[in-house]
Every structure is written in C-alpha cells, then in structure tokens.
Motif scaffolding. Structure first.
Motif, PDB file in Angstrom:
ATOM      1  N   MET A  15       0.855  -1.188   0.000  1.00 22.74           N
ATOM      2  CA  MET A  15       0.000   0.000   0.000  1.00 22.74           C
ATOM      3  C   MET A  15       0.891   1.237   0.000  1.00 22.74           C
ATOM      4  O   MET A  15       1.859   1.291   0.746  1.00 22.74           O
ATOM      5  CB  MET A  15      -0.854   0.050   1.277  1.00 22.74           C
ATOM      6  N   ASP A  16       0.554   2.215  -0.842  1.00 24.93           N
ATOM      7  CA  ASP A  16       1.259   3.489  -0.745  1.00 24.93           C
ATOM      8  C   ASP A  16       0.585   4.309   0.352  1.00 24.93           C
ATOM      9  O   ASP A  16      -0.446   3.914   0.909  1.00 24.93           O
ATOM     10  CB  ASP A  16       1.322   4.222  -2.084  1.00 24.93           C
ATOM     11  N   PHE A  17       1.158   5.456   0.685  1.00 21.38           N
ATOM     12  CA  PHE A  17       0.621   6.210   1.810  1.00 21.38           C
ATOM     13  C   PHE A  17      -0.802   6.696   1.553  1.00 21.38           C
ATOM     14  O   PHE A  17      -1.617   6.760   2.484  1.00 21.38           O
ATOM     15  CB  PHE A  17       1.525   7.386   2.200  1.00 21.38           C
ATOM     16  N   ASP A  18      -1.126   7.038   0.312  1.00 18.23           N
ATOM     17  CA  ASP A  18      -2.497   7.479   0.014  1.00 18.23           C
ATOM     18  C   ASP A  18      -3.507   6.386   0.329  1.00 18.23           C
ATOM     19  O   ASP A  18      -4.597   6.666   0.839  1.00 18.23           O
ATOM     20  CB  ASP A  18      -2.618   7.926  -1.452  1.00 18.23           C
ATOM     21  N   GLN A  19      -3.155   5.141   0.035  1.00 18.34           N
ATOM     22  CA  GLN A  19      -4.049   4.022   0.368  1.00 18.34           C
ATOM     23  C   GLN A  19      -4.163   3.850   1.883  1.00 18.34           C
ATOM     24  O   GLN A  19      -5.253   3.611   2.410  1.00 18.34           O
ATOM     25  CB  GLN A  19      -3.539   2.730  -0.276  1.00 18.34           C
ATOM     26  N   ARG A  37      -6.998   7.425  18.572  1.00 17.06           N
ATOM     27  CA  ARG A  37      -5.568   7.632  18.794  1.00 17.06           C
ATOM     28  C   ARG A  37      -4.848   7.186  17.528  1.00 17.06           C
ATOM     29  O   ARG A  37      -4.905   6.017  17.172  1.00 17.06           O
ATOM     30  CB  ARG A  37      -5.068   6.774  19.957  1.00 17.06           C
ATOM     31  N   LEU A  38      -4.190   8.121  16.845  1.00 12.32           N
ATOM     32  CA  LEU A  38      -3.330   7.783  15.718  1.00 12.32           C
ATOM     33  C   LEU A  38      -1.935   7.631  16.305  1.00 12.32           C
ATOM     34  O   LEU A  38      -1.377   8.585  16.854  1.00 12.32           O
ATOM     35  CB  LEU A  38      -3.354   8.873  14.649  1.00 12.32           C
ATOM     36  N   MET A  39      -1.395   6.410  16.233  1.00  8.98           N
ATOM     37  CA  MET A  39      -0.119   6.105  16.893  1.00  8.98           C
ATOM     38  C   MET A  39       0.905   5.643  15.862  1.00  8.98           C
ATOM     39  O   MET A  39       0.607   4.779  15.038  1.00  8.98           O
ATOM     40  CB  MET A  39      -0.340   5.009  17.944  1.00  8.98           C
ATOM     41  N   LEU A  40       2.089   6.226  15.935  1.00  8.59           N
ATOM     42  CA  LEU A  40       3.191   5.878  15.035  1.00  8.59           C
ATOM     43  C   LEU A  40       4.377   5.466  15.893  1.00  8.59           C
ATOM     44  O   LEU A  40       4.644   6.099  16.915  1.00  8.59           O
ATOM     45  CB  LEU A  40       3.593   7.088  14.187  1.00  8.59           C
ATOM     46  N   GLY A  41       5.082   4.422  15.476  1.00  8.45           N
ATOM     47  CA  GLY A  41       6.250   4.012  16.232  1.00  8.45           C
ATOM     48  C   GLY A  41       7.098   3.020  15.471  1.00  8.45           C
ATOM     49  O   GLY A  41       6.616   2.328  14.574  1.00  8.45           O
ATOM     50  N   THR A  42       8.378   2.950  15.839  1.00  6.30           N
ATOM     51  CA  THR A  42       9.340   2.087  15.148  1.00  6.30           C
ATOM     52  C   THR A  42      10.087   1.230  16.157  1.00  6.30           C
ATOM     53  O   THR A  42      10.421   1.697  17.245  1.00  6.30           O
ATOM     54  CB  THR A  42      10.348   2.936  14.344  1.00  6.30           C
ATOM     55  N   ASP A  43      10.357  -0.003  15.758  1.00  8.86           N
ATOM     56  CA  ASP A  43      11.212  -0.892  16.536  1.00  8.86           C
ATOM     57  C   ASP A  43      12.220  -1.524  15.593  1.00  8.86           C
ATOM     58  O   ASP A  43      12.032  -1.526  14.372  1.00  8.86           O
ATOM     59  CB  ASP A  43      10.385  -1.979  17.238  1.00  8.86           C
ATOM     60  N   VAL A  96       7.612   8.996   8.712  1.00  8.45           N
ATOM     61  CA  VAL A  96       6.220   8.599   8.480  1.00  8.45           C
ATOM     62  C   VAL A  96       5.277   9.689   8.997  1.00  8.45           C
ATOM     63  O   VAL A  96       4.283  10.014   8.355  1.00  8.45           O
ATOM     64  CB  VAL A  96       5.920   7.224   9.105  1.00  8.45           C
ATOM     65  N   ALA A  97       5.617  10.294  10.130  1.00  6.67           N
ATOM     66  CA  ALA A  97       4.794  11.389  10.668  1.00  6.67           C
ATOM     67  C   ALA A  97       4.707  12.540   9.671  1.00  6.67           C
ATOM     68  O   ALA A  97       3.655  13.184   9.547  1.00  6.67           O
ATOM     69  CB  ALA A  97       5.369  11.865  11.996  1.00  6.67           C
ATOM     70  N   ALA A  98       5.789  12.795   8.942  1.00  5.16           N
ATOM     71  CA  ALA A  98       5.823  13.891   7.970  1.00  5.16           C
ATOM     72  C   ALA A  98       4.852  13.659   6.813  1.00  5.16           C
ATOM     73  O   ALA A  98       4.422  14.611   6.154  1.00  5.16           O
ATOM     74  CB  ALA A  98       7.246  14.092   7.438  1.00  5.16           C
ATOM     75  N   LEU A  99       4.494  12.407   6.567  1.00 12.11           N
ATOM     76  CA  LEU A  99       3.514  12.109   5.518  1.00 12.11           C
ATOM     77  C   LEU A  99       2.119  12.615   5.905  1.00 12.11           C
ATOM     78  O   LEU A  99       1.290  12.881   5.044  1.00 12.11           O
ATOM     79  CB  LEU A  99       3.461  10.599   5.244  1.00 12.11           C
ATOM     80  N   PHE A 100       1.889  12.737   7.218  1.00 16.21           N
ATOM     81  CA  PHE A 100       0.635  13.295   7.699  1.00 16.21           C
ATOM     82  C   PHE A 100       0.771  14.820   7.703  1.00 16.21           C
ATOM     83  O   PHE A 100       1.046  15.431   8.723  1.00 16.21           O
ATOM     84  CB  PHE A 100       0.301  12.769   9.110  1.00 16.21           C
ATOM     85  N   THR A 101       0.604  15.403   6.531  1.00 15.08           N
ATOM     86  CA  THR A 101       0.720  16.852   6.367  1.00 15.08           C
ATOM     87  C   THR A 101      -0.370  17.546   7.181  1.00 15.08           C
ATOM     88  O   THR A 101      -1.321  16.898   7.650  1.00 15.08           O
ATOM     89  CB  THR A 101       0.561  17.225   4.888  1.00 15.08           C
ATOM     90  N   GLU A 102      -0.250  18.855   7.347  1.00 12.50           N
ATOM     91  CA  GLU A 102      -1.295  19.611   8.055  1.00 12.50           C
ATOM     92  C   GLU A 102      -2.652  19.369   7.406  1.00 12.50           C
ATOM     93  O   GLU A 102      -3.664  19.220   8.090  1.00 12.50           O
ATOM     94  CB  GLU A 102      -0.961  21.107   8.078  1.00 12.50           C
TER      95      GLU A 102
END
Length: 174
Positions: A15-19, A37-43, A96-102
């Motif tokens: 899936m691309d980010f738009d999907q 809650r929109l949660m982003l995280g990396t391990d 990934v957070a930067a993909l969520f533009t304003e």
C-alpha cells in the motif's frame, strides 16, 4: 515522496501512503463519535547480517477496535550502537509522521470535530521503544527522543505506553 513508502498488513500488501490514509479515514468515518488515537512508532532487531526496522501506523478507536499497517526497512549492516539505533528508529517514525501533512491531519480532525461536544476525540502519538526505568539502558535518551517527537506536534509515549513500537512493530522485526 509517498511512493518510496510501501506499507502492508495481513490483508493488504504494497500500500502506498495514500491508500493507508484512505483506510484510516474510512475507519474513522465509520464511527465519527469515537475516541481516536493515531499512533506511530518504530522498533528494530539486529540479525546476524542485517538490521530490520519496522514502523507501525495504528489508528485505534478506544474500546472499539483498530486498523494497523507497517513498513519494513532492512539495513545491510549490524546497527549495534544503542544510541544510533534508537535515534534511527525515531527518524523513521519522524519520516512517516511527515507524511501526515497539516492538510491530512485536518481531514482526520474534521471527522471528529462536529462531535467533540458529544465526546469524540482525536490525538496523534509518537511511540518510542525506550524506557525511563532505572535498569533500562535507554533511559539516558528519553528526553532527547521525546523532544524530537514533541517538535512534530505529537504526544510522545515511552515504555510501557509505547505499544506501537514495543508491541506491534516488535512482532514484525523477528
């Protein structure tokens, strides 16, 4: 930019980010009165000849389910220095957070906005796979990594509350 980021979950591959964003929007619109809650995280996990990084995106409707996906990055070297690895994990979460533009964040907020007086909520969290406990080797990096997440307008979460990094993403690093 979004083409470089491919996400997957058990139902959907590549899936691309738009999907991904479309899935999140649809999930929220199905119950606009929810507490989201929109949660982003990396391990990460160091393997014998490479290091795997998994960045998870989870949209949770509190008490009523979630939708999740992740992206995988394989580095062809062993990243054994703890600070370097924690910092890189945080960088991947920031990317990934930067993909969520304003504009995209406002689209998500607009789903719940008409319903906030009926209890609807929306928060964005950055989950960091570090802990502040005395015996935790990562505790010396807590302030630095939390400041980076806060600078993006996200609420930082560390162990034991960083479930996307320490639980969801961790499962796919093996």
């Amino acid at each position: 930019m979004a083409k470089r980021f491919l996400f997957q979950n058990l139902s959907h591959k590549k899936m691309d980010f738009d999907q991904v964003f479309s899935h999140i929007l649809h999930f929220m619109k199905s119950d606009p009165l929810g507490n989201y809650r929109l949660m982003l995280g990396t391990d990460s996990q160091v393997h014998p000849d490479h290091t795997i990084f998994i960045t998870g995106i989870v949209i949770q409707r509190m008490g009523k389910g979630a939708w999740a996906c992740f992206r995988k990055e394989r580095m062809k070297r062993l990243m054994t220095t703890l600070h370097e690895r924690i910092s890189y994990e945080t960088s991947l979460t920031e990317e990934v957070a930067a993909l969520f533009t304003e504009e995209k964040k406002n689209e998500l907020i607009d789903v719940v906005l008409p319903h906030i007086y009926k209890g609807a909520t929306f928060t964005i969290e950055g989950h960091i796979d570090i802990g502040s406990g005395e015996r935790n080797r990562t505790r010396v990096y807590v302030n630095e990594m939390m400041a980076r997440i806060e600078s993006l307008g996200m609420e930082p979460k560390i162990k034991p509350d960083s479930i996307v990094a320490s639980s969801y993403a961790n499962r796919y690093t093996k």
